[in-house]
Design a protein around this motif. Structure first.
Motif, mmCIF file in Angstrom:
data_model
loop_
_atom_site.group_PDB
_atom_site.id
_atom_site.type_symbol
_atom_site.label_atom_id
_atom_site.label_comp_id
_atom_site.label_asym_id
_atom_site.label_seq_id
_atom_site.Cartn_x
_atom_site.Cartn_y
_atom_site.Cartn_z
ATOM 1 N N PRO A 92 4.576 9.094 9.825
ATOM 2 C CA PRO A 92 4.092 7.757 10.185
ATOM 3 C C PRO A 92 4.391 7.462 11.661
ATOM 4 O O PRO A 92 5.335 8.029 12.227
ATOM 5 C CB PRO A 92 4.899 6.824 9.276
ATOM 6 C CG PRO A 92 5.445 7.688 8.211
ATOM 7 C CD PRO A 92 5.596 9.044 8.783
ATOM 8 N N GLY B 124 -2.807 2.837 5.308
ATOM 9 C CA GLY B 124 -2.630 3.473 4.004
ATOM 10 C C GLY B 124 -1.216 4.000 3.821
ATOM 11 O O GLY B 124 -0.336 3.749 4.639
ATOM 12 N N THR B 125 -1.033 4.729 2.748
ATOM 13 C CA THR B 125 0.291 5.278 2.443
ATOM 14 C C THR B 125 0.425 6.669 3.045
ATOM 15 O O THR B 125 -0.446 7.517 2.869
ATOM 16 C CB THR B 125 0.501 5.325 0.921
ATOM 17 O OG1 THR B 125 0.344 4.005 0.405
ATOM 18 C CG2 THR B 125 1.898 5.827 0.585
ATOM 19 N N VAL B 126 1.508 6.869 3.764
ATOM 20 C CA VAL B 126 1.770 8.166 4.376
ATOM 21 C C VAL B 126 2.916 8.824 3.615
ATOM 22 O O VAL B 126 3.952 8.205 3.378
ATOM 23 C CB VAL B 126 2.155 8.012 5.868
ATOM 24 C CG1 VAL B 126 2.372 9.383 6.504
ATOM 25 C CG2 VAL B 126 1.086 7.247 6.608
ATOM 26 N N ARG B 127 2.705 10.073 3.240
ATOM 27 C CA ARG B 127 3.731 10.827 2.517
ATOM 28 C C ARG B 127 4.227 11.908 3.458
ATOM 29 O O ARG B 127 3.433 12.648 4.056
ATOM 30 C CB ARG B 127 3.094 11.431 1.266
ATOM 31 C CG ARG B 127 4.057 12.052 0.290
ATOM 32 C CD ARG B 127 3.342 12.198 -1.056
ATOM 33 N NE ARG B 127 4.140 12.987 -1.980
ATOM 34 C CZ ARG B 127 4.030 14.311 -2.081
ATOM 35 N NH1 ARG B 127 3.177 14.968 -1.329
ATOM 36 N NH2 ARG B 127 4.777 14.977 -2.945
ATOM 37 N N GLU C 148 0.111 17.750 2.256
ATOM 38 C CA GLU C 148 -1.129 17.552 1.521
ATOM 39 C C GLU C 148 -1.883 18.870 1.339
ATOM 40 O O GLU C 148 -2.562 19.086 0.354
ATOM 41 C CB GLU C 148 -2.029 16.542 2.262
ATOM 42 C CG GLU C 148 -1.395 15.164 2.406
ATOM 43 C CD GLU C 148 -1.137 14.501 1.068
ATOM 44 O OE1 GLU C 148 -1.799 14.866 0.094
ATOM 45 O OE2 GLU C 148 -0.241 13.632 0.999
ATOM 46 N N THR D 140 7.683 8.147 1.255
ATOM 47 C CA THR D 140 6.381 7.500 1.439
ATOM 48 C C THR D 140 6.569 6.201 2.203
ATOM 49 O O THR D 140 7.540 5.480 1.993
ATOM 50 C CB THR D 140 5.701 7.176 0.085
ATOM 51 O OG1 THR D 140 6.622 6.453 -0.708
ATOM 52 C CG2 THR D 140 5.270 8.432 -0.638
ATOM 53 N N VAL D 141 5.650 5.965 3.101
ATOM 54 C CA VAL D 141 5.684 4.733 3.886
ATOM 55 C C VAL D 141 4.292 4.134 3.863
ATOM 56 O O VAL D 141 3.297 4.849 4.021
ATOM 57 C CB VAL D 141 6.111 5.032 5.341
ATOM 58 C CG1 VAL D 141 5.835 3.837 6.228
ATOM 59 C CG2 VAL D 141 7.573 5.373 5.402
ATOM 60 N N THR D 142 4.227 2.844 3.635
ATOM 61 C CA THR D 142 2.929 2.177 3.627
ATOM 62 C C THR D 142 2.652 1.596 5.008
ATOM 63 O O THR D 142 3.455 0.827 5.541
ATOM 64 C CB THR D 142 2.912 1.051 2.574
ATOM 65 O OG1 THR D 142 3.253 1.633 1.308
ATOM 66 C CG2 THR D 142 1.545 0.406 2.479
ATOM 67 N N THR D 143 1.562 2.020 5.598
ATOM 68 C CA THR D 143 1.160 1.520 6.909
ATOM 69 C C THR D 143 -0.152 0.765 6.741
ATOM 70 O O THR D 143 -0.773 0.830 5.675
ATOM 71 C CB THR D 143 0.957 2.694 7.895
ATOM 72 O OG1 THR D 143 -0.189 3.430 7.446
ATOM 73 C CG2 THR D 143 2.168 3.605 7.930
#
Lengths: 251, 741
Positions: B75, B136-139, B112, B130-133
């Motif tokens: 992120p 969207g969500t970034v893993r 991914e 996981t981080v929500t930006t």
């Protein structure tokens, strides 16, 4: 160079605009540092949060500087171009870079005065820290002010360069405001770049952001990369300023 | 040369100059970015490696190796994570050369697209974050894997910030140091066991029934001889333990039973007075030296379990919660329940501790937290005293009065603007629900020289309008449950502050909300007699009031009458009809202290009889081994109470990890830090506290800003410079006017 320095500084301090800027800068820093920035972070103002740090104060500086400093630097060439005194300057037996350096130092000294006008805040924070039984964070304060000076100087240099491209003070102010505001808000674009180009571009954009460098400095982590980046902006803008003035001579 | 070619030459020169400048500056920036030189300008060097971390790592018997696994795609907020964490790990490695090695940062390919890499990471124990930006969500992966013989299994630390990584490493190092590796030989194990251990040899018996076996006396004599040889070896390996070998064939613990003509013996090992291990049915001393040595060594290993004391009276608390749903919630959110979860979050092994005739407090409990002891049975009190005398570590939330509803009881006028309007028009008097807590540890504490003051401290809010909008009145917009964050809205919850200079255990505790706190009165003579050291942790800040209660203490409530003016605005009468109230400035009185030393206990004092079970235990006698202990007393039995009168949670449990600075501004954060600091210092020593404090933002003001201070601050900052600017400008204008044209 010193003559130019003295002339510009005296002009700033001899005008009502200079003193309005001094007072406005101090007021804006206190209002943003005590109420706006802390609320954005924790939902409570500086007094309620009771943190005896200057993080919010220093955090406000890039935004205040982006608005106030263009008003200082717009005077660099606008009046000279309009009043014809630039022709006189151009014929003086001194190099263009000396003229640019003299004006830059004068404006930076004025920035120093503006920052000195906010000294009441650190004095009170340090005394409150001492009375709360903590070791006063003098280093953080000195580092933060050094960061402010370096960042502000880069904005002044950018403003002087933009001013050298146009004869209008208002145009110089607006263009500098957009440029400096863009440098501060640049970090907001990082997410877009991530989607498009990956972490490297995000890291580059993150590095370009002046605010990103300022955050650790405001917290007492004095990273040289920030100072070097501000210095780079300053040097590049001053070099281009000299070249822009020389172009006028050659044109 | 004509003008145009000269201009072109200038342009060429200008472009080259700009390009050269850009190239040089870019090179300098890249070099500086990679070198990342930085100064830590903070007073407590929180951006540097903490001295506590250095000490923790230096004390490890085996070096620790760190490998940083980090995704290439991360992120935006973590753009500098790889560099910063690598720099932190490298700095730690440089601080403790040889003890900590940084194996480098391993770039992890995009999770991914490559499941193989993810499978490998899963094998290593590295989990994705996981981080929500906004996009969207970034893993992604960002974890440090730590390996050391002392750790046993490798540990994986999820990376959030460099400071957090350092804290986790220091914590693991301290734990590894405590969990010592097993010495290779029995002699080494016995030597490592240190002192404080006693071995009782219980000889065997023989059956004198039908078919008397004539071989038994021979076997008996042989076993005794072997035992004597064993004792010689033990004395040689550890003279301290050797001096405490007790051969006691006549002991009441003698339970050896000869079966089929065999003689049995037993060994009983006791450490710290109450921590015991038995080796039963010993028919031969072959291999016994090794077994005894290992048992002794394991018995003396430091304990990690943290107990939460559930006194028998606990379920009876909060009788006002009639609603079944409220009672169900309360079981979950009672102080005991909260403590169990809190301790688990802090990385301890929480254990529910009860004291009955069948189940005592074992010294396996490294630290014991006792919330609101009340209605203690004689056995519970006996066990707590014995635990302390055997080297126990106890954090005690103690008080004579329970005021769980102090922030709800006073019906206040939310529209009040002046003191006279504070109380509701229809309610000139009210009831402050106070319950006297019987059978607390007051007697024990008084015997130590710590008397509980008869009184309840309540806060004096800074702002009246803000005060009346406190938790006592639920309004949609202004209700808050955070007395620390909004002190002026805290109703009647007093807030304790640290002493000056601050004690290490509460250095980062901003303001501890203490419901119904009573001050502690220290008796230096008594403490001195017992050789106990005492240190103040927290005091009531100036401005609090101490409301003395009626001496009879038989009232279940405090009655107040509204009214008054000036300084006498607070309830004018308490325990109406019995006694005039006393309002005393309680500023500076201690409400939390730390006592260290050997706590008294009579080894010949027999445990109380459990009337219900009819069990009578014998006195521990000479088998009781004394050891210095630590006792932290917080004079507020309801400090951990967080439910309002309707059973609603007024301060939800924050989702915070071990670094409790995450919630440092809230009242919950203050309590968590207090509990965490005290318990961690009991279990791991004070190094961990030092590491934690060095990584927290500092400093904070203990007492809230008063309105006068705010006005002075803002006035000086906002008014001074403009005033000077105006004066200078006027002066300059006057000067110009005086000048001749």
């Amino acid at each position: 160079m010193m003559a130019i320095f003295r002339r510009e500084l005296a002009a700033l301090l001899g005008s009502a605009v200079g003193w309005v800027l001094l007072a406005g800068f101090a007021t804006a820093m206190v209002v943003l540092g005590a109420f706006v920035m802390p609320r954005a972070g924790s939902g409570a103002d500086w007094f309620t949060a009771r943190e005896l740090t200057m993080s919010s104060f220093f955090g406000a500086f890039p935004w205040v500087a982006a608005v106030v400093l263009p008003a200082v630097s717009m005077r660099a060439w606008g009046e000279d171009f309009r009043g014809g005194s630039y022709q006189l300057l151009a014929t003086l037996p001194m190099r263009t870079r000396a003229v640019v350096a003299g004006k830059f130092l004068a404006f930076t000294a004025f920035l120093g005065l503006m920052l000195a006008g906010t000294m009441m805040w650190p004095v009170m924070v340090l005394s409150a820290q001492a009375s709360a039984g903590s070791t006063p964070e003098i280093g953080t304060v000195i580092g933060g002010y050094a960061g402010c000076l370096a960042l502000g100087a880069s904005f002044i240099a950018v403003g002087m360069f933009i001013g050298s491209l146009t004869g209008s003070q208002m145009a110089a102010y607006i263009a500098t405001l957009v440029a400096c505001g863009g440098l501060v808000a640049w970090r907001q674009f990082t997410g877009v770049a991530e989607d498009q180009g990956g972490t490297l571009s995000a890291a580059v954009i993150n590095y370009v952001s002046v605010e990103g460098h300022f955050v650790p400095i405001a917290r007492g982590h004095f990273r040289f990369e920030g100072i070097v980046w501000y210095g780079s902006i300053t040097v590049l803008a001053l070099v281009m300023n000299v070249l822009a003035l020389d172009r006028r001579r050659h044109a | 040369m004509s003008g145009r070619p000269r201009y072109r030459a200038f342009l060429r020169h200008a472009v080259l100059a700009v390009l050269a400048t850009v190239a040089v500056l870019a090179a300098v920036n890249v070099a500086v970015w990679h070198a990342a030189p930085a100064f830590d300008l903070t007073a407590n060097h929180r951006h540097s490696v903490s001295p506590g971390t250095v000490r923790a790592l230096s004390g490890m018997a085996w070096p620790m190796t760190a490998t940083f696994y980090v995704s290439r795609e991360r992120p935006p907020s973590t753009a500098d994570l790889k560099r910063d964490v690598s720099a932190k790990l490298a700095a730690i490695a440089a601080s403790v050369p040889g003890q900590f090695q940084f194996a480098g940062a391993r770039a992890v390919v995009d999770v991914e697209s490559t499941s193989v890499a993810e499978g490998e990471l899963a094998r290593l124990g590295v989990k994705p974050l996981t981080v929500t930006t906004p996009n969207g969500t970034v893993r992604y992966f960002a974890a440090v894997r730590l390996e050391s013989v002392g750790l046993g299994e490798p540990a994986v630390v999820q990376v959030e910030t460099p400071e957090r990584v350092e804290y986790e490493i220091a914590t693991l190092a301290l734990k590894a140091r405590i969990g010592r590796a097993e010495p290779p030989t029995p002699e080494a194990k016995l030597a490592a066991a240190g002192g404080g251990l006693s071995i009782t040899y219980v000889g065997g018996s023989r059956i004198t029934g039908p078919g008397d076996d004539g071989r038994l006396p021979v076997a008996w004599a042989h076993l005794e001889k072997e035992a004597e040889e064993l004792f010689v070896r033990i004395r040689a390996a550890n003279p301290e333990i050797g001096a405490r070998i007790d051969t006691d064939p006549a002991s009441p613990l003698r339970t050896g039973l000869p079966i089929n003509g065999t003689v049995y013996s037993h060994f009983v090992l006791v450490h710290g007075g109450r921590r015991t291990a038995r080796i039963d049915s010993v028919t031969s001393m072959e291999g016994m030296f090794g077994l005894l040595a290992r048992t002794a060594w394991e018995l003396t290993l430091p304990r990690r379990k943290v107990g939460v004391f559930h006194c028998g009276d606990s379920p009876a608390f909060r009788p006002e919660l009639h609603d079944a749903e409220a009672r169900r919630i309360y079981l979950n959110w009672s102080p005991e329940g909260r403590l169990m979860r809190m301790l688990e979050q802090l990385g301890h092994e929480p254990v529910e501790v009860r004291a009955t005739a069948e189940m005592g407090i074992t010294t396996e409990i490294a630290a014991l937290v006792v919330p609101r002891p009340s209605g203690l049975t004689p056995i519970e009190e006996y066990e707590l005293r014995a635990y302390m005398a055997a080297g126990g570590n106890m954090l005690l939330f103690h008080g004579e009065w329970h005021i769980p509803l102090i922030d709800r009881a006073l019906a206040l006028n939310p529209q009040a603007q002046i003191i006279g309007e504070l109380f509701m028009a229809g309610e000139p008097a009210g009831l402050l629900q106070v319950r006297h807590a019987g059978n607390t540890l007051s007697g024990y504490l008084a015997g130590l020289g710590l008397e509980t003051g008869a009184g309840i401290a309540v806060s004096v809010p800074e702002s009246l309008p803000a005060r009346v909008l406190g938790p006592s009145r639920r309004t949609t917009s202004l209700h808050t449950a955070e007395p620390s964050l909004y002190p002026a809205r805290a109703g009647l919850v007093p807030v304790a502050s640290g002493v000056v200079p601050p004690h290490p255990l509460v250095q980062d505790v901003t303001a501890l909300p203490l419901r119904g706190a009573s001050p502690l009165i220290l008796k230096p003579e008594r403490l001195g007699e017992l050789g106990l050291e005492v240190a103040e942790l927290l005091v009531l800040p100036p401005g609090s009031l101490l409301l003395a209660l009626d001496a009879s203490r038989d009232g279940a409530s405090l009655q107040y009458a509204a009214g008054g003016s000036g300084d006498g605005w607070f309830p004018e009468t308490l325990n109406q009809g019995k006694r005039e109230p006393e309002q005393v400035d309680a500023g500076g009185l201690p409400v939390a202290v730390m006592v260290r030393g050997q706590f008294p206990f009579d080894v010949n004092e027999a445990p109380p009889v459990d009337a219900g079970a009819g069990v009578k235990l014998s006195a521990p006698g000479n088998r009781f081994v004394r050891s210095p202990g630590q006792l932290a007393v917080v004079a507020s039995p309801d400090a951990l109470e967080h439910l309002d009168s309707e059973g609603g949670d007024v301060a939800g449990l924050p989702r915070s990890g071990p670094l409790v600075g995450d919630v440092y501004r809230t009242s919950e954060g203050a309590i968590r830090r207090m509990v965490a600091n005290v318990v961690d210092s009991f279990v791991f020593g004070e190094e961990l506290i030092e590491v934690r404090q060095s990584l927290l933002p500092t400093p904070r003001r203990v007492t809230p800003w008063s309105n006068d201070e705010r006005m002075l601050w803002l006035g000086l900052n906002l008014g001074l410079v403009p005033a000077v600017a105006v004066l200078v400008w006027i002066g300059m204008a006057l000067r110009r006017r005086r000048r001749p044209a």
